[in-house]
Write a protein that holds these residues in place. Structure first.
Motif, PDB file in Angstrom:
ATOM      1  N   UNK A 161      76.034  40.521   3.599  1.00 52.05           N
ATOM      2  CA  UNK A 161      77.351  39.934   3.834  1.00 52.05           C
ATOM      3  C   UNK A 161      77.564  38.708   2.954  1.00 52.05           C
ATOM      4  N   UNK A 162      76.504  37.905   2.778  1.00 53.09           N
ATOM      5  CA  UNK A 162      76.585  36.740   1.899  1.00 53.09           C
ATOM      6  C   UNK A 162      76.813  37.168   0.461  1.00 53.09           C
ATOM      7  N   UNK A 163      76.151  38.227   0.070  1.00 52.98           N
ATOM      8  CA  UNK A 163      76.296  38.755  -1.283  1.00 52.98           C
ATOM      9  C   UNK A 163      77.739  39.190  -1.534  1.00 52.98           C
ATOM     10  N   UNK A 164      78.341  39.796  -0.539  1.00 47.44           N
ATOM     11  CA  UNK A 164      79.731  40.213  -0.666  1.00 47.44           C
ATOM     12  C   UNK A 164      80.657  39.014  -0.830  1.00 47.44           C
ATOM     13  N   UNK A 165      80.385  37.936  -0.075  1.00 50.24           N
ATOM     14  CA  UNK A 165      81.187  36.727  -0.203  1.00 50.24           C
ATOM     15  C   UNK A 165      81.084  36.133  -1.598  1.00 50.24           C
ATOM     16  N   UNK A 166      79.871  36.145  -2.143  1.00 51.85           N
ATOM     17  CA  UNK A 166      79.675  35.600  -3.481  1.00 51.85           C
ATOM     18  C   UNK A 166      80.367  36.450  -4.537  1.00 51.85           C
ATOM     19  N   UNK A 167      80.335  37.752  -4.350  1.00 43.86           N
ATOM     20  CA  UNK A 167      80.992  38.636  -5.304  1.00 43.86           C
ATOM     21  C   UNK A 167      82.503  38.377  -5.317  1.00 43.86           C
ATOM     22  N   UNK A 168      83.074  38.093  -4.165  1.00 46.03           N
ATOM     23  CA  UNK A 168      84.502  37.741  -4.107  1.00 46.03           C
ATOM     24  C   UNK A 168      84.755  36.438  -4.847  1.00 46.03           C
ATOM     25  N   UNK A 169      83.837  35.472  -4.690  1.00 47.06           N
ATOM     26  CA  UNK A 169      83.990  34.190  -5.393  1.00 47.06           C
ATOM     27  C   UNK A 169      83.893  34.403  -6.901  1.00 47.06           C
ATOM     28  N   UNK A 170      82.974  35.236  -7.329  1.00 46.24           N
ATOM     29  CA  UNK A 170      82.836  35.513  -8.758  1.00 46.24           C
ATOM     30  C   UNK A 170      84.113  36.121  -9.303  1.00 46.24           C
ATOM     31  N   UNK A 171      84.691  37.055  -8.570  1.00 49.82           N
ATOM     32  CA  UNK A 171      85.953  37.664  -8.990  1.00 49.82           C
ATOM     33  C   UNK A 171      87.052  36.605  -9.094  1.00 49.82           C
ATOM     34  N   UNK A 172      87.095  35.693  -8.103  1.00 53.39           N
ATOM     35  CA  UNK A 172      88.110  34.639  -8.108  1.00 53.39           C
ATOM     36  C   UNK A 172      87.925  33.713  -9.304  1.00 53.39           C
ATOM     37  N   UNK A 173      86.682  33.367  -9.626  1.00 54.23           N
ATOM     38  CA  UNK A 173      86.416  32.493 -10.777  1.00 54.23           C
ATOM     39  C   UNK A 173      86.835  33.172 -12.066  1.00 54.23           C
ATOM     40  N   UNK A 174      86.542  34.459 -12.185  1.00 51.46           N
ATOM     41  CA  UNK A 174      86.945  35.187 -13.394  1.00 51.46           C
ATOM     42  C   UNK A 174      88.456  35.218 -13.527  1.00 51.46           C
ATOM     43  N   UNK A 175      89.135  35.461 -12.420  1.00 50.30           N
ATOM     44  CA  UNK A 175      90.605  35.501 -12.490  1.00 50.30           C
ATOM     45  C   UNK A 175      91.170  34.132 -12.842  1.00 50.30           C
TER      46      UNK A 175
END
Lengths: 142, 165
Positions: free
Chosen positions: A121-135
């Motif tokens: 679940x933590x990994x999923x949260x981080x992946x969302x953050x990575x997507x947000x940073x890229x955008x």
């Protein structure tokens, strides 16, 4: 001869990683180089990292382990050389990528189902953050 | 010729049943870790194919949404292929779906599909028994979470509202 990492070792490593990320987000937000929206995002992701560290610490204590107080950063400053907005966001995105990879390797070493669930679940949260940073960098999120 | 009484026939039947019961009819052996994971990965493979079909229906959209739909379709197809390979490596056979859902779908439905997919993998991961499979599925989960973030942004929402998926 070093022994293979135990589950306690793995979780302690993840907690340290989240603390490094929380510090990095806080430093990036405090540099004065981010626009208001990016600064708000960095502050929120700092809170996210702290929440993940807290959840992992709770489970670590249930396993009988525990970190004694704040741990020193064991890595070089992840923001080194990043001065402007995009530089800071790229450095944070790189750190996010490292975190996703680290959690993926941790999943192979964890055995307790509750730990696996929290890590995933933590990994999923981080992946969302990575997507947000890229955008935020006008890059493709996926 | 022996005339069998009804009582004798019933007695023979009970005796026969007792003999059969003692013939070592045992439970099948428990599946190995690999066999156990094959079944779960086959379900994941089917899930990815359904997601790919839904995104393919989005492709006719324009501009940035079209590009996003194309990237998501390609990503789900990569996931399905990786899961296929993992199933074969564990000694199983890749699953094959029948007709996939088609027809128009909006970004809202796509986000719902990604949220479903993330939930599916969160449920699946603690049940996998082979470590390498958990790592593979973990990476797929991360990509699904990133897809959901991209779709939230495309819908004007906060892409990363929570610390946990």
């Amino acid at each position: 001869m070093s022994r293979p990492p135990t589950q306690v070792d793995v979780v302690e490593g993840l907690i340290r990683l989240e603390r490094v990320r929380a510090t990095a987000y806080a430093r990036a937000a405090g540099r004065g180089a981010l626009d208001p929206e990016a600064e708000r995002m960095a502050r929120r992701f700092e809170r996210h990292a702290a929440a993940r560290a807290g959840a992992l610490r709770t489970q670590l204590e249930a396993l009988g382990g525990g970190l004694d107080g704040p741990q020193p950063l064991e890595t070089d400053d992840p923001l080194a050389g990043a001065e402007d907005r995009d530089g800071l966001l790229r450095a944070l995105a790189r750190l996010c990528r490292v975190a996703v990879d680290t959690y993926a390797r941790a999943l192979a070493r964890l055995e307790v189902p509750e730990l696996i669930s929290t890590a995933a679940s933590a990994m999923g949260g981080q992946a969302s953050e990575l997507a947000a940073l890229r955008m935020a960098l006008d890059e493709d999120a996926v | 010729m022996v005339a069998l009484t009804r009582r004798a026939l019933l007695a023979r039947g009970v005796a026969g049943g007792l003999v059969l019961a003692g013939c070592g009819a045992s439970d099948p052996p428990a599946p190995s870790a690999a066999e156990h994971d094959v079944g779960l990965l086959q379900r994941a493979h089917e899930s990815e194919l359904r997601s790919a079909a839904l995104y393919a229906a989005l492709v006719p959209q324009r501009g940035a949404r079209r590009r996003l739909a194309e990237r998501l379709t390609a990503a789900e197809e990569r996931h399905a292929a990786a899961l296929d390979r993992a199933v074969v490596e564990l000694g199983g056979r890749p699953s094959r779906l029948g007709a996939l859902p088609s027809g128009g779908a909006g970004l809202g439905a796509a986000l719902g599909e990604e949220d479903r997919s993330v939930g599916f993998y969160l449920d699946l991961l603690p049940r996998l028994r082979t470590p390498a499979t958990r790592t593979l599925v973990g990476f797929i989960l991360a990509e699904e979470a990133a897809h959901a973030a991209a779709l939230r942004a495309a819908l004007g929402r906060d892409p990363a509202p929570a610390a946990f998926a």
